[in-house]
Design an enzyme around this catalytic site. Structure first.
Site, mmCIF file in Angstrom:
data_model
loop_
_atom_site.group_PDB
_atom_site.id
_atom_site.type_symbol
_atom_site.label_atom_id
_atom_site.label_comp_id
_atom_site.label_asym_id
_atom_site.label_seq_id
_atom_site.Cartn_x
_atom_site.Cartn_y
_atom_site.Cartn_z
ATOM 1 N N LYS A 1 0.846 -1.193 0.000
ATOM 2 C CA LYS A 1 0.000 0.000 0.000
ATOM 3 C C LYS A 1 0.881 1.243 0.000
ATOM 4 O O LYS A 1 1.947 1.249 0.640
ATOM 5 C CB LYS A 1 -0.875 -0.031 1.263
ATOM 6 N N SER B 1 -9.646 0.896 3.113
ATOM 7 C CA SER B 1 -8.874 1.738 2.227
ATOM 8 C C SER B 1 -7.751 1.017 1.468
ATOM 9 O O SER B 1 -7.209 1.578 0.521
ATOM 10 C CB SER B 1 -8.250 2.874 3.030
ATOM 11 N N SER C 1 -9.482 -1.504 7.305
ATOM 12 C CA SER C 1 -8.969 -1.221 5.955
ATOM 13 C C SER C 1 -8.202 -2.351 5.279
ATOM 14 O O SER C 1 -7.891 -2.244 4.099
ATOM 15 C CB SER C 1 -8.088 0.026 5.986
#
Lengths: 101, 486
Positions: B79, B154, B178
């Site tokens: 990420k 996310s 997330s």
């Protein structure tokens, strides 16, 4: 009502955030509805409940403050990341505004 | 089977047996990226040449009989809020669009040491605030199972990369769900470790009392393998915890779940939940019961205020953490006549809508006159939520819930309705509030879209989550499905 609590300009000033008038018109009702939603918390009985919760049992620990040198490549990259610089010094707008006497 | 759809466990064996090379593995992932990522947009950047160069080095070392790391040659997606030295690190934000990381996060450093190939930067909601990955300044990521739908968020980028066979595993961050929520929506395994199990050094901070880096994989075993590499004490993060040597590999071979007490909290099966999602989770519970697990109904009475608690404390911490983006030392700087105007313009231009909402919300709940009624109140409720779990764990070994109340929804559907978006995390925030480990495991499909169940364990008892998850995957095939076969 949450509407009465939220002064968008005051909060925007505290948060150092610029908003256009259009953005203000959108965000204000959104903040009201979120605050109304989280307002449900007021109904929970928290008498004698600690508000100092921490998720692990860790306690503060102390260590010596030892000055070590930093990898020069990291230093170079940090300098490179400066939005504006003079030599190796970070350049920022003046902290004190000029006044005409 | 395609190489890019192997589990890490399978790939490691084939690499060790010299049946395949690291170059083959990287090539297969890059081929999948070339084929699908124009549609999925899992990656913000792919380190194509470096990945191949690194793979060639590893292959050479293997041929020469040199000792290799545990993840040698395994391609992973990180990420874009996990710093990799010399690479851009944007956290999905315009304010960091040109920012280059000066150093490695501990997670990236440990993965590099283990020989993992860090394939690229994967997309996420701006500063990890969101449940759909639509909040990225660089455009949304799509769900590989249905390109018109969200992947969750996310950490939608790394999760979609793993689901779409573009990486064998990955890492996200999980502040309120997330990693687990997108894992459920994309049909892969995602974990949030116990708070402090993994170092947060070099992670772009969202909310410091919640944030944890979480591994993503096709199987529970892979997630355990990934966690082993990155976990444990780090002198650069004072909150990280020293772990005693436990051997996850040994625990994984315990194929028995007989007598294991599985708690089902009644508050997690709510009105408004998709009945098809509920049915899949109930089927998983039944399957575990058939194999000897003891199913016990339990109650976590403060579940109905968990999301409210989260959305007071989380924005408060986020507002404080994001004060650093003032345009002075790095990132975007707007030119203005005075320092204060420069701060305001930089942040006004550089932050997107959701980030501004949360900064304003956090500022409000911490402001004079409201801090007691909101912030301190929420902290007290957080204590009650933690106590609920302490009580329940006296009677059960693990808690099982749905990960998300629905399957993936159409792109755009909730984007302008913050509360609807927040509700997507209703089953995941409690583990963050209490600091407990949680894992999402695929358990079937609803309307053709993946569904996951969540296991929540006692603090530092990831081993039980792995054991139950591993057992479930040894008797089911859900995790072996590919979105590209549909």
């Amino acid at each position: 009502m949450a509407q009465n609590l939220v002064n968008i300009d005051h909060l925007a000033n505290l948060a150092r955030l610029d908003f256009s008038d259009e953005e203000k018109a959108t965000i204000a009702p959104q903040l009201w509805s979120i605050l109304e939603y989280v307002g449900k918390l007021s109904q929970v009985d928290t008498t004698n409940v600690s508000n100092r919760t921490y998720v692990t049992d860790a306690v503060n620990v102390w260590r010596e403050d030892i000055i070590e040198s930093c990898d020069p490549e990291i230093v170079a990259r940090c300098l490179e990341a400066f939005p504006k610089k003079v030599g190796t010094a970070l350049s920022v707008p003046g902290i004190f505004e000029e006044r005409t006497l | 089977m395609n190489l890019n759809e192997l589990t890490i466990t399978e790939a490691k064996k084939k690499l060790a047996d010299k049946e395949i090379s690291a170059v083959d593995l990287v090539g297969a992932c890059i081929a999948s990226i070339d084929k699908h990522d124009a549609d999925v947009h899992a990656f913000l950047e792919v380190f194509n040449d470096e990945a191949f160069a690194q793979a060639r080095v590893i292959d050479k070392q293997r041929t020469a009989g040199e000792e290799l790391g545990d993840l040698a040659g395994i391609p992973l997606a990180l990420k874009d809020n996990i710093l990799m030295r010399g690479k851009k690190a944007t956290a999905g934000s315009q304010i960091l669009e040109q920012h280059i990381a000066a150093y490695d996060s501990t997670v990236a450093a440990r993965l590099k040491n283990a020989g993992a190939i860090l394939l690229g930067r994967a997309n996420c909601d701006e500063f990890a605030m969101g449940s759909s990955t639509e909040g990225s300044h660089f455009g949304p990521t799509a769900n590989p199972w249905d390109l018109s739908r969200v992947p969750g968020g996310s950490s939608g980028g790394p999760v979609a990369a793993v689901a779409g066979g573009m990486a064998l595993g990955g890492f996200g961050t999980d502040t309120g769900g997330s990693v687990r929520q997108p894992a459920a929506l994309c049909g892969v395994v995602g974990m949030k470790p116990t708070y402090s199990r993994v170092s947060r050094y070099g992670i772009i901070a969202l909310s410091s009392s919640f944030d944890q880096v979480g591994p993503i994989g096709r199987s529970v075993d892979d997630v355990a393998t990934l966690l082993r590499i990155v976990e444990g004490k780090d002198s650069l993060d004072a909150t990280s915890t020293h772990l005693d040597e436990t051997t996850i590999a040994e625990l994984l071979h315990l194929e028995e779940i007989k007598g294991l007490r599985v708690g089902i909290p009644k508050e997690y099966f709510i009105d408004g939940m998709d009945p098809e999602v509920e049915a899949r989770v109930r089927e998983a519970i039944k399957l575990l019961s058939t194999h000897g697990a003891e199913i016990i109904e339990v109650s976590l009475p403060h579940t109905n205020v968990a999301l409210e608690t989260y959305y007071v404390i989380q924005p408060a911490e986020a507002a404080a953490n994001l004060e650093r983006y003032d345009g002075m030392r790095y990132g975007l700087r707007a030119t203005a006549p005075t320092l204060e105007q420069s701060y305001r313009m930089t942040r006004g231009e550089g932050f997107g809508a959701e980030v501004k909402r949360r900064v304003m919300l956090g500022t409000f709940v911490l402001s004079a006159g409201y801090v007691d009624a909101y912030y301190k109140k929420a902290q007290a409720v957080r204590t009650l939520i933690r106590r609920d779990f302490d009580e329940v764990f006296k009677d059960v070994d693990v808690i099982l819930t749905p990960t998300s109340p629905t399957a993936a929804w159409p792109l755009g559907e909730k984007f302008d309705d913050p509360i609807a978006m927040y509700l997507a995390d209703i089953f995941t925030v409690s583990a963050n509030l209490a600091g407990l480990p949680g894992i999402s495991v695929p358990c079937g499909f609803a309307h053709g879209l993946p569904v996951g169940f969540q296991l929540i364990g006692k603090a530092f008892d990831e081993a039980t989550l792995f054991k139950v998850g591993h057992f479930y995957q040894s008797i089911t095939e859900w995790h072996k499905k590919s979105p590209w076969d549909v």
